[in-house]
Scaffold this motif. Structure first.
Motif, PDB file in Angstrom:
ATOM      1  N   GLY A   1       0.802  -1.220   0.000  1.00  0.00           N
ATOM      2  CA  GLY A   1       0.000   0.000   0.000  1.00  0.00           C
ATOM      3  C   GLY A   1       0.834   1.268   0.000  1.00  0.00           C
ATOM      4  N   THR A   2       2.119   1.125   0.230  1.00  0.00           N
ATOM      5  CA  THR A   2       2.968   2.301   0.433  1.00  0.00           C
ATOM      6  C   THR A   2       3.946   2.471  -0.724  1.00  0.00           C
ATOM      7  OG1 THR A   2       2.838   1.765   2.774  1.00  0.00           O
ATOM      8  CG2 THR A   2       4.417   3.460   2.139  1.00  0.00           C
ATOM      9  N   PHE A   3       3.861   3.632  -1.390  1.00  0.00           N
ATOM     10  CA  PHE A   3       4.773   3.880  -2.513  1.00  0.00           C
ATOM     11  C   PHE A   3       5.109   5.364  -2.616  1.00  0.00           C
ATOM     12  CE2 PHE A   3       1.101   5.218  -5.085  1.00  0.00           C
ATOM     13  CZ  PHE A   3       0.077   4.506  -4.479  1.00  0.00           C
TER      14      PHE A   3
ATOM     15  N   ARG B   1       9.097   6.296  -3.001  1.00  0.00           N
ATOM     16  CA  ARG B   1       9.509   6.105  -4.396  1.00  0.00           C
ATOM     17  C   ARG B   1       9.250   7.382  -5.184  1.00  0.00           C
ATOM     18  NH1 ARG B   1       6.163   2.389  -8.788  1.00  0.00           N
ATOM     19  NH2 ARG B   1       6.868   3.556 -10.585  1.00  0.00           N
ATOM     20  N   TYR B   2       8.080   7.986  -4.986  1.00  0.00           N
ATOM     21  CA  TYR B   2       7.716   9.212  -5.706  1.00  0.00           C
ATOM     22  C   TYR B   2       8.715  10.326  -5.399  1.00  0.00           C
ATOM     23  CZ  TYR B   2       4.619  12.799  -7.645  1.00  0.00           C
ATOM     24  OH  TYR B   2       4.092  13.824  -8.398  1.00  0.00           O
TER      25      TYR B   2
ATOM     26  N   ALA C   1      -2.319   6.387  -2.143  1.00  0.00           N
ATOM     27  CA  ALA C   1      -3.658   5.793  -2.170  1.00  0.00           C
ATOM     28  C   ALA C   1      -3.770   4.791  -3.316  1.00  0.00           C
ATOM     29  CB  ALA C   1      -4.713   6.886  -2.335  1.00  0.00           C
ATOM     30  N   CYS C   2      -4.399   3.646  -3.018  1.00  0.00           N
ATOM     31  CA  CYS C   2      -4.518   2.606  -4.044  1.00  0.00           C
ATOM     32  C   CYS C   2      -5.756   1.758  -3.783  1.00  0.00           C
ATOM     33  CB  CYS C   2      -3.261   1.733  -4.044  1.00  0.00           C
ATOM     34  SG  CYS C   2      -3.019   0.807  -2.534  1.00  0.00           S
ATOM     35  N   GLY C   3      -5.952   0.784  -4.600  1.00  0.00           N
ATOM     36  CA  GLY C   3      -7.126  -0.074  -4.471  1.00  0.00           C
ATOM     37  C   GLY C   3      -8.213   0.377  -5.424  1.00  0.00           C
TER      38      GLY C   3
ATOM     39  N   PRO D   1      -5.842   6.610  -8.017  1.00  0.00           N
ATOM     40  CA  PRO D   1      -4.724   6.180  -7.171  1.00  0.00           C
ATOM     41  C   PRO D   1      -3.520   7.078  -7.401  1.00  0.00           C
ATOM     42  CG  PRO D   1      -5.075   4.644  -8.988  1.00  0.00           C
ATOM     43  CD  PRO D   1      -6.182   5.637  -9.053  1.00  0.00           C
ATOM     44  N   GLY D   2      -2.704   7.228  -6.374  1.00  0.00           N
ATOM     45  CA  GLY D   2      -1.511   8.067  -6.534  1.00  0.00           C
ATOM     46  C   GLY D   2      -0.989   8.559  -5.202  1.00  0.00           C
ATOM     47  N   VAL D   3      -0.035   9.476  -5.260  1.00  0.00           N
ATOM     48  CA  VAL D   3       0.581  10.027  -4.051  1.00  0.00           C
ATOM     49  C   VAL D   3       0.055  11.440  -3.838  1.00  0.00           C
ATOM     50  CG1 VAL D   3       2.747  10.678  -2.938  1.00  0.00           C
ATOM     51  CG2 VAL D   3       2.647   8.624  -4.382  1.00  0.00           C
TER      52      VAL D   3
ATOM     53  N   ILE E   1      -5.268   1.878   1.461  1.00  0.00           N
ATOM     54  CA  ILE E   1      -5.786   0.826   0.574  1.00  0.00           C
ATOM     55  C   ILE E   1      -7.311   0.781   0.687  1.00  0.00           C
ATOM     56  CG2 ILE E   1      -5.684  -1.630  -0.006  1.00  0.00           C
ATOM     57  CD1 ILE E   1      -3.043  -1.738   1.689  1.00  0.00           C
TER      58      ILE E   1
END
Lengths: 451, 166
Positions: free
Chosen positions: A88-90, A93-94, A243-245, A250-252, A331
């Protein structure tokens, strides 16, 4: 639009390059920190800011810095934890991919404050293209006098090195990360001694997350007190949420921790609502290890007040009806998703990632995965649900590092809030084997939740 | 006999220089990455023994590290390794279907390699691309927002590259 302190320049064309980053005001905090403030004043500013570690634990950063031991003649180290691996965490990376100089700038200021002349970025191995980006930024910073010997004529020397991991979630735990950086298996160490006293190569070491170190830049630029005015209570400054799912966008996102959970999910500025017009079923707001909440507990706290996207409000009600900010890995599950199946994938993840050092974690994660799998396959018994509950209780709090807790909490929260769904699987074995584990036949008692 | 090229040996020395004197064991993970890239995308025992000799370590120190981390391949893999994420956020975005489709297209199951040695399919746990799911890692880069059409294009791209390099 909410306030942005980290991502305000993220969409400036060419911001990844030194030239553009500098033109946009980059590296001002280094000048201020090294020429005007000095190490102790930097730590004070970070304390005043109220910054909490953005890796998941949320420990006050200034306080963590103040713990570092300063024995005469012993080198100290700062290690940047870029081993982002929590499902759920990215967000980190961004930051590293699009704003590498922001991280380098934060690392220089933080290294100066902590007295580190050799600082390491430990990045998860799967982000294999990002070390090249970071190393290019480091080379540019060095060529322009921000790294190397006698930075800004202050006598401060600093080198920053990038080290790739090789695929082990556990290396996000600070002592496992240190072991890995020493060229060993990522087995967490027993604490105490804490890394601030005995860390990398037994030297005093501070390990901070990428977002935490990047946040040092606006704190120094605007001053700790001003930074603390953003947000609410002890949730100061801004927070990156990935945010995802089953959402439309979805995105940062960068938030100032004063918006409600409902607004975050449904506002066009953030998640943009649930994909395909579906209903919201559940959400894990802080990365896979924090408790899942059903839709009917997500927007209101235990006290019946609006739940906001900050540390205190998300946690309100404890584990009975609250959750955690964690890493900000948000998520979202829609009404078609099976919480049991989602929990099974997480149990499989934690079994795979357990380092195997502690028996409760090594054995328990495997058993949780097996039991969840047999429930999904229609071979479960009602007693399996209680057995799962019992196993997660025996893991939680009984391991050297928090991976045991991280493995136990998703299972506990899923049973706590979705026991009826587990029971449906046990009661409908013939349907589990067909039609996507019987989801099409599962009439869940959802409340209708819309914006 | 296994030996890095001179360029790679210079890289090994550069990596060792990042750490204090006597702490060259810290170079183990990066040097294993370098070895895997250089010697056929996997680490067999002679390669690990060579790495041990370069870093003045006992071979067992290398074996125990190589077997701990999931990115080191301890058996041969295809020229193109499809590592498809199957953890929660990817699962709710359709990774099961993508994994099944790749398997069907290549005629292999997760963990297997095609008979021509071109492709290996592997399922992996969270790669940190949850917002861009479903996804997979191919070499150094991520392939995100996968659809069946994208999978077809990736397979064709790999086949084309392999043919061009033969």
């Amino acid at each position: 639009m909410g306030i942005k302190l980290l991502l305000d320049k993220a969409h400036v064309e060419g911001i990844r390059s030194y030239e553009v980053y500098r033109r946009e005001g980059g590296y001002r905090s280094v000048e201020k920190a090294l020429k005007e403030l000095g190490p102790e004043a930097i730590v004070e500013e970070v304390k005043k800011s109220g910054l909490r570690g953005r890796g998941g634990a949320g420990f006050p950063t200034g306080m963590k810095w103040s713990f570092i031991a300063k024995p005469e003649g012993v080198p100290r180290h700062l290690v940047c934890n870029a081993d982002e691996s929590e499902p759920g965490t990215f967000k980190d990376r961004y930051l590293m991919e699009f704003l590498p100089h922001l991280l380098i700038e934060g690392l220089i200021v933080s290294s100066y404050a902590l007295g580190s002349n050799a600082t390491y970025i430990y990045i998860r191995g799967e982000y294999a293209w990002i070390p090249d980006i970071l190393e290019e930024a480091i080379a540019e910073a060095k060529a322009n006098g921000w790294l190397g010997k006698n930075i800004l004529g202050t006598g401060f020397d600093l080198e920053i090195y990038v080290q790739r991991g090789a695929g082990a979630y556990i290396c996000g735990e600070e002592t496992a990360l240190i072991e890995s950086l020493e060229g060993k298996r990522g087995n967490p160490r027993i604490k105490p001694p804490f890394p601030a006293v005995k860390g990398l190569w037994d030297r005093p070491t501070v390990v901070n997350n990428v977002e935490t170190l990047a946040a040092v830049v606006p704190i120094i630029n605007m001053g700790g007190e001003e930074y603390a005015k953003i947000g609410v209570g002890k949730s100061t400054g801004t927070k990156l949420i990935s945010a995802c799912g089953n959402i439309n966008k979805p995105g940062v996102f960068e938030i100032d921790m004063t918006i409600s959970v409902e607004e975050f999910i449904y506002s066009d500025e953030y998640c943009g609502g649930i994909r395909n017009g579906k209903r919201l079923k559940a959400c894990i707001p802080g990365g896979s290890s924090v408790p899942i909440l059903p839709a009917n507990k997500l927007f209101k706290t235990a006290k019946g007040e609006t739940r906001y996207m900050n540390y205190e409000s998300l946690a309100d009600g404890g584990f009975a009806s609250g959750t955690m900010m964690g890493s900000g890995g948000f998520i979202v599950l829609d009404e078609d998703q099976s919480v049991v199946k989602h929990t099974y994938t997480l149990a499989r993840f934690y079994r795979h990632e357990s380092c195997g050092q502690c028996s409760p974690c090594r054995e328990g994660t495997g058993w949780m995965e097996k039991i969840l799998k047999r429930i999904l396959e229609g071979k479960g018994k009602m007693s399996d649900i209680d057995l799962l509950w019992d196993i997660q209780r025996k893991i939680e709090g009984n391991t050297i590092c928090p991976l045991g807790d991280a493995a136990a909490w998703p299972v506990a929260a899923a049973i706590r809030h979705f026991r009826d769904e587990f029971e449906w699987y046990v009661n409908n074995p013939e349907l589990c084997l067909t039609s996507n584990y019987g989801l099409a036949h599962y009439a869940d008692p959802l409340e209708v939740v819309t914006a | 006999m296994i030996r890095f090229s001179d360029d790679k040996l210079a890289k090994v020395q550069e990596i060792i220089a990042r750490y204090p004197e006597g702490k060259q064991k810290s170079a183990l993970l990066p040097v294993l990455h370098l070895a895997q890239e250089s010697f056929g995308n996997w680490l067999d025992v002679p390669v690990m023994d060579y790495v041990a000799s370069l870093l003045s370590l006992e071979p067992i120190e290398v074996y125990e590290v190589a077997t701990f981390y999931s990115m080191y391949n301890l058996k041969p893999v295809g020229k193109y390794l499809f590592e498809v994420c199957q953890t929660g956020p990817c699962m709710v975005s359709g990774s099961d279907d993508i994994i099944a489709y790749i398997g069907e297209k290549l005629g292999i199951k997760p963990g297997e390699t095609t008979a021509d040695g071109l492709f290996t399919l592997k399922t992996v746990e969270c790669l940190g691309a949850c917002g861009y799911a479903p996804m997979m890692q191919l070499g150094k880069h991520f392939r995100e927002h996968l659809t069946k059409e994208k999978v077809d294009a990736i397979i064709a791209e790999c086949r084309s590259n392999a043919a061009a390099n033969n």
